[in-house]
Design an enzyme around this catalytic site. Sequence first.
Site, mmCIF file in Angstrom:
data_model
loop_
_atom_site.group_PDB
_atom_site.id
_atom_site.type_symbol
_atom_site.label_atom_id
_atom_site.label_comp_id
_atom_site.label_asym_id
_atom_site.label_seq_id
_atom_site.Cartn_x
_atom_site.Cartn_y
_atom_site.Cartn_z
ATOM 1 N N ASP A 80 56.635 -23.132 -58.036
ATOM 2 C CA ASP A 80 55.838 -21.949 -57.687
ATOM 3 C C ASP A 80 54.497 -22.094 -58.390
ATOM 4 O O ASP A 80 54.324 -22.937 -59.271
ATOM 5 C CB ASP A 80 56.547 -20.663 -58.150
ATOM 6 N N SER A 81 53.573 -21.219 -58.025
ATOM 7 C CA SER A 81 52.277 -21.205 -58.701
ATOM 8 C C SER A 81 52.430 -20.764 -60.161
ATOM 9 O O SER A 81 51.536 -20.999 -60.957
ATOM 10 C CB SER A 81 51.340 -20.245 -57.970
ATOM 11 N N CYS A 87 57.557 -20.134 -53.413
ATOM 12 C CA CYS A 87 56.226 -19.535 -53.415
ATOM 13 C C CYS A 87 55.923 -19.148 -51.972
ATOM 14 O O CYS A 87 55.857 -20.020 -51.095
ATOM 15 C CB CYS A 87 55.223 -20.571 -53.933
ATOM 16 N N GLU A 97 52.746 -10.200 -63.483
ATOM 17 C CA GLU A 97 52.507 -11.194 -64.547
ATOM 18 C C GLU A 97 52.292 -10.507 -65.899
ATOM 19 O O GLU A 97 52.531 -11.084 -66.945
ATOM 20 C CB GLU A 97 51.293 -12.070 -64.210
ATOM 21 N N CYS A 120 56.521 -12.496 -51.216
ATOM 22 C CA CYS A 120 55.989 -13.182 -52.393
ATOM 23 C C CYS A 120 57.089 -13.136 -53.448
ATOM 24 O O CYS A 120 57.729 -12.093 -53.648
ATOM 25 C CB CYS A 120 54.739 -12.456 -52.891
ATOM 26 N N HIS A 180 57.014 -13.004 -56.501
ATOM 27 C CA HIS A 180 56.787 -12.082 -57.619
ATOM 28 C C HIS A 180 57.338 -10.684 -57.307
ATOM 29 O O HIS A 180 57.644 -9.918 -58.218
ATOM 30 C CB HIS A 180 55.297 -11.920 -57.903
HETATM 31 N N1 DGL Z 1 54.597 -16.498 -56.261
HETATM 32 C C1 DGL Z 1 53.440 -16.603 -55.395
HETATM 33 C C2 DGL Z 1 53.881 -16.368 -53.969
HETATM 34 O O1 DGL Z 1 55.059 -16.176 -53.717
HETATM 35 C C3 DGL Z 1 52.391 -15.566 -55.717
HETATM 36 C C4 DGL Z 1 51.438 -15.831 -56.815
HETATM 37 C C5 DGL Z 1 50.176 -16.505 -56.388
HETATM 38 O O2 DGL Z 1 49.300 -15.906 -55.776
HETATM 39 O O3 DGL Z 1 50.077 -17.662 -56.712
HETATM 40 O O4 DGL Z 1 53.059 -16.372 -53.088
#
Ligand code: DGL
Length: 291
Positions: free
Chosen positions: A13-14, A76, A154, A188, A190
């Site tokens: 993931d990012s 991600c 975050e 997402c 997150h």
């Molecule tokens: N976890 C990333 C996603 O699912 C979101 C965070 C980002 O923007 O890098 O898109």
Amino acid sequence: MVTVDSRPIGVFDSGLGGLTVVRQLLRRLPCEDIVYFGDTGRVPYGTRSREVIDKYARQDCRFLRSEGVKLIIAACGTVSSAAPHVLEEQPLPAFGVVGPAAAAAVRQTKNGRIGVIGTPATIHSGAFCRHISQLNPAVQVFAKACPLFVPLVENGWIGREDEVTRLTALRYLEPLREQGVDTLILGCTHFPLLADVIADIMGEGVILVDSGREAADACVERLAADDAFAPPAGGSSGERCSPCGRGGKYRFYVSDQPEGFSRMAGMFLGQAIDGDLRTVDVETMTVTAGQ
Ligand code: DGL
């Protein structure tokens, strides 16, 4: 003949969000080893151009391949939506969260009105809408980018009593609620951490689809189809991975200092980090620090 494959599962993931997928994998596949890469030095991906997301996704996959993984999950929503071709070109099974989450939403909607929330790159890609209409062209999709959700998560501002988070969520979600969606995809990885706040606003009747959970289910299905589960405790071949209590081994890599990561990771994983934590530069593929 039943075979086993003891190589680890690769997840990236990012940043931290993909740990919500790892959390689901730990429950479903306790025997599997996992290598996780969180690109904490370059997060967020969701506000970047498609070219940059492509490049990052290729580097992330290359790094996980170098770790000898048997399968890659792009945990991600942004990579899964904006760079699916990068996953398709991998020389091993690789998939993201879009297909599994879209399928789950189509299965669950009763009124044919599905909402999707994600990063700007995810929503602008139209990937969820395309997948859903391929599965059922009669379903209507209402999409909304929620860029402020990622920094809120975050920073740990995830409680339903947090007024800033509640007001932000209200502003993003009210239009979807007004459209009468009965199913909402958290597109997402997150966003599952904001599920309480989101559920409060959307109301009881709305089903929330956790894209990370669906990706973890897809991983189980893929390993079953490929006969590629890790061997169970004791290593005897011929039995499938089951909640045997052995516990896989875990390696976590980040691209920035690991301290912040370990502090927040418990929140995403639902438990403290258990395993090696190292820093890696995926451009040069050098592991620079261990902890
Ligand atoms: N976890 C990333 C996603 O699912 C979101 C965070 C980002 O923007 O890098 O898109």
